[in-house]
Design an enzyme around this catalytic site. Structure first.
Site, PDB file in Angstrom:
ATOM      1  N   ASP A  31       0.834  -1.203   0.000  1.00 39.75           N
ATOM      2  CA  ASP A  31       0.000   0.000   0.000  1.00 39.75           C
ATOM      3  C   ASP A  31       0.870   1.254   0.000  1.00 39.75           C
ATOM      4  O   ASP A  31       0.531   2.255  -0.646  1.00 39.75           O
ATOM      5  CB  ASP A  31      -0.919   0.004   1.230  1.00 39.75           C
ATOM      6  CG  ASP A  31      -1.997  -1.052   1.127  1.00 39.75           C
ATOM      7  OD1 ASP A  31      -2.179  -1.605   0.031  1.00 39.75           O
ATOM      8  OD2 ASP A  31      -2.660  -1.314   2.153  1.00 39.75           O
ATOM      9  N   TYR A  34       2.233   1.825  -3.501  1.00 36.32           N
ATOM     10  CA  TYR A  34       1.139   2.242  -4.395  1.00 36.32           C
ATOM     11  C   TYR A  34       0.778   3.709  -4.147  1.00 36.32           C
ATOM     12  O   TYR A  34       0.670   4.504  -5.088  1.00 36.32           O
ATOM     13  CB  TYR A  34      -0.077   1.354  -4.176  1.00 36.32           C
ATOM     14  CG  TYR A  34      -1.204   1.635  -5.147  1.00 36.32           C
ATOM     15  CD1 TYR A  34      -1.320   0.920  -6.336  1.00 36.32           C
ATOM     16  CD2 TYR A  34      -2.154   2.619  -4.882  1.00 36.32           C
ATOM     17  CE1 TYR A  34      -2.345   1.172  -7.243  1.00 36.32           C
ATOM     18  CE2 TYR A  34      -3.180   2.888  -5.775  1.00 36.32           C
ATOM     19  CZ  TYR A  34      -3.271   2.166  -6.953  1.00 36.32           C
ATOM     20  OH  TYR A  34      -4.284   2.428  -7.829  1.00 36.32           O
ATOM     21  N   SER A  80     -34.605 -10.243 -16.913  1.00 41.36           N
ATOM     22  CA  SER A  80     -34.576 -10.923 -15.623  1.00 41.36           C
ATOM     23  C   SER A  80     -34.738 -12.415 -15.867  1.00 41.36           C
ATOM     24  O   SER A  80     -35.019 -12.845 -16.994  1.00 41.36           O
ATOM     25  CB  SER A  80     -35.694 -10.400 -14.725  1.00 41.36           C
ATOM     26  OG  SER A  80     -36.948 -10.571 -15.350  1.00 41.36           O
ATOM     27  N   LYS A 111     -25.717 -16.799  -7.960  1.00 43.34           N
ATOM     28  CA  LYS A 111     -26.535 -15.626  -8.300  1.00 43.34           C
ATOM     29  C   LYS A 111     -26.263 -14.542  -7.273  1.00 43.34           C
ATOM     30  O   LYS A 111     -26.710 -14.626  -6.127  1.00 43.34           O
ATOM     31  CB  LYS A 111     -28.024 -15.983  -8.313  1.00 43.34           C
ATOM     32  CG  LYS A 111     -28.931 -14.844  -8.752  1.00 43.34           C
ATOM     33  CD  LYS A 111     -30.385 -15.298  -8.812  1.00 43.34           C
ATOM     34  CE  LYS A 111     -31.285 -14.149  -9.293  1.00 43.34           C
ATOM     35  NZ  LYS A 111     -31.288 -13.019  -8.342  1.00 43.34           N
ATOM     36  N   ARG A 132     -29.875  -1.345 -14.415  1.00 43.75           N
ATOM     37  CA  ARG A 132     -30.804  -2.146 -15.214  1.00 43.75           C
ATOM     38  C   ARG A 132     -32.128  -1.418 -15.399  1.00 43.75           C
ATOM     39  O   ARG A 132     -32.711  -1.444 -16.473  1.00 43.75           O
ATOM     40  CB  ARG A 132     -31.055  -3.493 -14.527  1.00 43.75           C
ATOM     41  CG  ARG A 132     -32.094  -4.340 -15.261  1.00 43.75           C
ATOM     42  CD  ARG A 132     -32.352  -5.677 -14.582  1.00 43.75           C
ATOM     43  NE  ARG A 132     -33.357  -6.415 -15.332  1.00 43.75           N
ATOM     44  CZ  ARG A 132     -34.667  -6.288 -15.151  1.00 43.75           C
ATOM     45  NH1 ARG A 132     -35.136  -5.461 -14.225  1.00 43.75           N
ATOM     46  NH2 ARG A 132     -35.521  -6.992 -15.878  1.00 43.75           N
ATOM     47  N   GLU A 167     -22.931  -7.469 -11.826  1.00 47.66           N
ATOM     48  CA  GLU A 167     -23.680  -7.186 -10.605  1.00 47.66           C
ATOM     49  C   GLU A 167     -22.787  -6.402  -9.654  1.00 47.66           C
ATOM     50  O   GLU A 167     -21.710  -6.874  -9.251  1.00 47.66           O
ATOM     51  CB  GLU A 167     -24.122  -8.503  -9.951  1.00 47.66           C
ATOM     52  CG  GLU A 167     -25.287  -8.384  -9.008  1.00 47.66           C
ATOM     53  CD  GLU A 167     -26.634  -8.363  -9.724  1.00 47.66           C
ATOM     54  OE1 GLU A 167     -27.658  -8.250  -9.033  1.00 47.66           O
ATOM     55  OE2 GLU A 167     -26.663  -8.463 -10.987  1.00 47.66           O
ATOM     56  N   LYS A 306     -33.631 -20.300  -6.315  1.00 41.63           N
ATOM     57  CA  LYS A 306     -33.580 -19.416  -5.154  1.00 41.63           C
ATOM     58  C   LYS A 306     -33.477 -20.243  -3.865  1.00 41.63           C
ATOM     59  O   LYS A 306     -34.261 -21.169  -3.641  1.00 41.63           O
ATOM     60  CB  LYS A 306     -34.827 -18.533  -5.098  1.00 41.63           C
ATOM     61  CG  LYS A 306     -35.023 -17.654  -6.324  1.00 41.63           C
ATOM     62  CD  LYS A 306     -33.854 -16.700  -6.544  1.00 41.63           C
ATOM     63  CE  LYS A 306     -33.849 -15.547  -5.581  1.00 41.63           C
ATOM     64  NZ  LYS A 306     -34.913 -14.576  -5.822  1.00 41.63           N
ATOM     65  N   CYS A 400     -28.704   6.276  31.185  1.00 42.57           N
ATOM     66  CA  CYS A 400     -27.601   5.766  30.376  1.00 42.57           C
ATOM     67  C   CYS A 400     -26.824   4.709  31.164  1.00 42.57           C
ATOM     68  O   CYS A 400     -26.388   4.983  32.293  1.00 42.57           O
ATOM     69  CB  CYS A 400     -26.676   6.907  29.969  1.00 42.57           C
ATOM     70  SG  CYS A 400     -25.176   6.371  29.108  1.00 42.57           S
ATOM     71  N   CYS A 403     -23.055   6.336  31.819  1.00 45.58           N
ATOM     72  CA  CYS A 403     -22.788   7.482  32.701  1.00 45.58           C
ATOM     73  C   CYS A 403     -23.908   7.792  33.676  1.00 45.58           C
ATOM     74  O   CYS A 403     -23.735   8.634  34.556  1.00 45.58           O
ATOM     75  CB  CYS A 403     -22.473   8.728  31.868  1.00 45.58           C
ATOM     76  SG  CYS A 403     -23.922   9.410  31.010  1.00 45.58           S
TER      77      CYS A 403
END
EC number: 6.5.1.2
Length: 658
Positions: A31, A34, A80, A111, A132, A167, A306, A400, A403
């Protein structure tokens, strides 16, 4: 090496490193290296803008925010798929295919549950990307798609035209971190990675989309010039050669083999970096696809299996309450361990009191649990037939847990917040706000420095800022004596700020900049304001009962009294330089337009507010007067149309008595 050559070399090296990191997941460059080379490229392109090209890694987030998205009509419809929910239905799909074209070869792919988009390339250059939409017309989100680093800006082959479909998704790890941050900030959580990805891709500002670290995986060629293929699997191999990130797939010779692969994907779905909600079975031969064709809604050559969400029972052992950085109390159920989607679940967020009440979740209950988007455990419902007879409804605490300060519910929303002025859970947020430009305006005291001071144990409340020493601050990382000296001087200067800034810096619920200015001008000192009742405060222009109650409760809380005392001891100013000079304009609303001769519009506005009046930026039937200077525009015309009284500058001066 001349400048142009260096730029081209840096660009090539960085693009290849990005491909290895974001697509192959095999980084070859650190990193640090780069970032160092990217900075050098930015410097060169800034000095020589004529050498900037669209495929440069510096152009990933170069677009400006837009006011809306333009429509794009897809060259090839983004269809679809027909869903199937059982292996029997998948066999029926295979039977229909067999009756039309005989035995076929299938590909099976996961999927991805994301946002479908089309990417368009001309002569190898990425030129446009669209959602889409309804399949025929989508939205142009090109600038946001440029921020996705796995999308190549320039292809290795300069094909005349190429449109690919993929996707867009938010990686699970990014989604979990984003929701954690939103929860700590009291913001509504994204329901799942798909919602988060869709919301991020439709941001009008590309820089916001870039911060969400979206990714993409491709699964189809929609249109191409310059190449032809025999099978779908060949097209995906080609897309990999073009340095796209492509969906994993397996070629299957029979439907039984395809069904087995569907089951394997379902059993191992946690291994994918993205959410999947099913598996797609496709005819591999492109010519057989043409022969099969499509119905009015779906292609006949593919089916989407599905998966049902995995749900299991668990016992609510306890309900713990966490306090986020903005003071929001978030309940979390401690569960008996249960294995879900490949991991052991021991807790689930209960979000807020309304969520608990709606589902009637109690300690000791047996509940049905699933992972929302395969990531976040959630309670689906209580199994009430297994409820213990002595269980009682659960309510969040009135104080709380960190506190002990009272908690209040947001007027518009379900969040319950701690009101503590010195609550440790809110320390970073409170200190950052206290030092911000519109509050105490302490230059150099940004979030990173605040965090360093807190981690070093030098800050436990805003009052501690005024006891800091240069030698203490200089020891912090990236500070040094000069930076420390500048910071201490900035803190010292903030002591002279007007009361209005201090009031805003306190971060009292409902008290924004405008209310702080009105209150400071009306009461003059913080002590006078602390002596005001709810009834007295509501008589002040623009201060409603909700704001008044919030203010009184905060000013008289033990933590606020301690904070105010510490600031007084430090010598922080607690008086206003813009005290109210009367109430002769109380209840009247003014609109200023045109150029005034004796003072600026902001000065005139301050004069009106000092006399108890209100200044608005727009004319309506509720406007009391419009003060019109030279070259007054549309506001003057609207005032005449509505019959609102119009004052000249002299008439205004006569009214205020100066």
């Amino acid at each position: 090496m001349d400048v142009k050559q260096e730029i081209e070399q840096l660009r090539a090296v960085l693009n290849e490193a990005g491909y290895e990191y974001y697509v192959l997941d095999r980084p070859t460059m650190s990193d640090y290296d780069y970032d160092h080379r990217l900075r050098r490229l930015e410097e060169l392109e800034k000095a020589y803008p004529e050498y900037i090209t669209p495929d440069s890694p510096t152009q990933r987030v170069g677009g400006e925010a837009v006011s809306g998205f333009e429509e794009v009509r897809h060259r090839v419809p983004l269809e679809s798929l027909q869903d199937v929910f059982s292996m029997e239905e998948l066999s029926d799909f295979d039977q229909r295919v067999h009756e039309s074209v005989g035995d076929v070869e299938y590909t099976v792919e996961p999927k991805v549950d994301g946002l479908s988009v089309a990417l368009e390339y001309r002569d190898g250059l990425f030129v446009r990307g669209a959602t889409r939409g309804d399949g025929l017309v989508g939205e142009d989100v090109t600038e946001n798609l440029r921020t996705i680093k796995s999308i190549p800006m320039l292809l290795p082959q300069r094909l005349p035209s190429l449109i690919v479909r993929g996707e867009v998704f938010m990686p699970r790890t990014v989604f979990a971190k984003l929701n954690e941050e939103r929860e700590q900030n009291g913001e509504s959580l994204f329901a799942n990675p798909r919602n988060a990805a869709a919301g991020s891709l439709r941001q009008l500002d590309p820089k916001i989309a870039a911060a969400r670290r979206l990714d993409i995986v491709l699964f189809n060629i929609q249109y191409m010039e310059g190449r032809s293929f025999q099978t779908h699997s060949e097209t995906l191999d080609f897309l990999e050669q073009m340095k796209f990130k492509v969906i994993p797939r397996k070629i299957c010779q029979t439907i039984r083999e395809a069904q087995k692969q569907v089951e394997d994907i379902g059993d191992n779905r946690i291994q994918f970096p993205y959410d999947i909600d099913g598996a797609v079975v496709k005819v591999n031969s492109l010519s057989e696809r043409v022969e099969l064709g499509s119905t009015a809604k779906f292609p006949r050559w593919a089916a989407a299996f599905k998966y049902p969400p995995e749900q299991k029972e668990a016992t609510v052992l306890d309900i713990m309450v966490q306090v986020g950085r903005t003071g929001v109390l978030t309940p979390k159920a401690t569960l008996s361990p249960v294995r879900l989607a490949g991991t052991t679940v021991t807790s689930a967020s209960l979000h807020n009191q309304d969520y608990i009440a709606e589902k009637d979740i109690r300690i000791g209950d047996t509940v049905l649990v699933q992972k929302a988007g395969e990531i976040i455990p959630e309670v689906v419902r209580v199994v009430k037939e297994k409820r213990l007879p002595n269980s009682a409804p659960y309510h969040l605490p009135g104080k709380c847990p960190v506190c002990g300060a009272p908690v209040v519910r947001d007027e518009e929303g379900a969040a319950i917040r701690c009101t503590g002025a010195e609550c440790p859970a809110q320390l970073l947020r409170n200190l950052t706000h206290f030092a911000s430009r519109d509050a105490m305006d302490i230059e150099g005291l940004g979030p990173a420095v605040v965090e360093s001071l807190v981690n070093a144990g030098l800050l436990k409340a805003p009052g501690d800022l005024y006891t800091l020493r240069i030698d203490e601050v200089a020891k912090l990382e990236r500070m040094g004596p000069k930076s420390a000296e500048n910071l201490i001087h900035a803190i010292e200067r903030s002591k002279q700020n007007d009361l209005s800034r201090l009031l805003f810096a306190f971060g009292i619920r409902q008290v924004g900049q405008k209310a702080a200015k009105v209150l400071a001008a009306r009461f003059g000192t913080l002590d006078a304001l602390r002596g005001a009742t709810v009834e007295t405060l509501t008589e002040v222009n623009d201060i409603g009962e909700i704001t008044a109650r919030s203010l009184v409760a905060w000013l008289h809380s033990p933590q606020a009294e301690h904070l105010i005392s510490a600031l007084k001891d430090a010598g922080v100013n607690m008086a206003s330089s813009a005290q109210s000079t009367g109430d002769q304009l109380a209840g009247k609303t003014f609109v200023l337009t045109g150029t005034l001769a004796h003072f600026s519009r902001s000065e005139a506005g301050a004069c009106i507010e000092a006399l108890g009046g209100k200044v608005s930026s727009s004319v309506s039937k509720k406007t009391s007067y419009v003060v019109a200077g030279e070259e007054a525009g549309s506001k003057l015309e609207k005032a005449r149309t509505l019959g609102v009284p119009v004052l000249s500058e002299q008439e205004f001066l006569d009214m205020i008595g100066t």
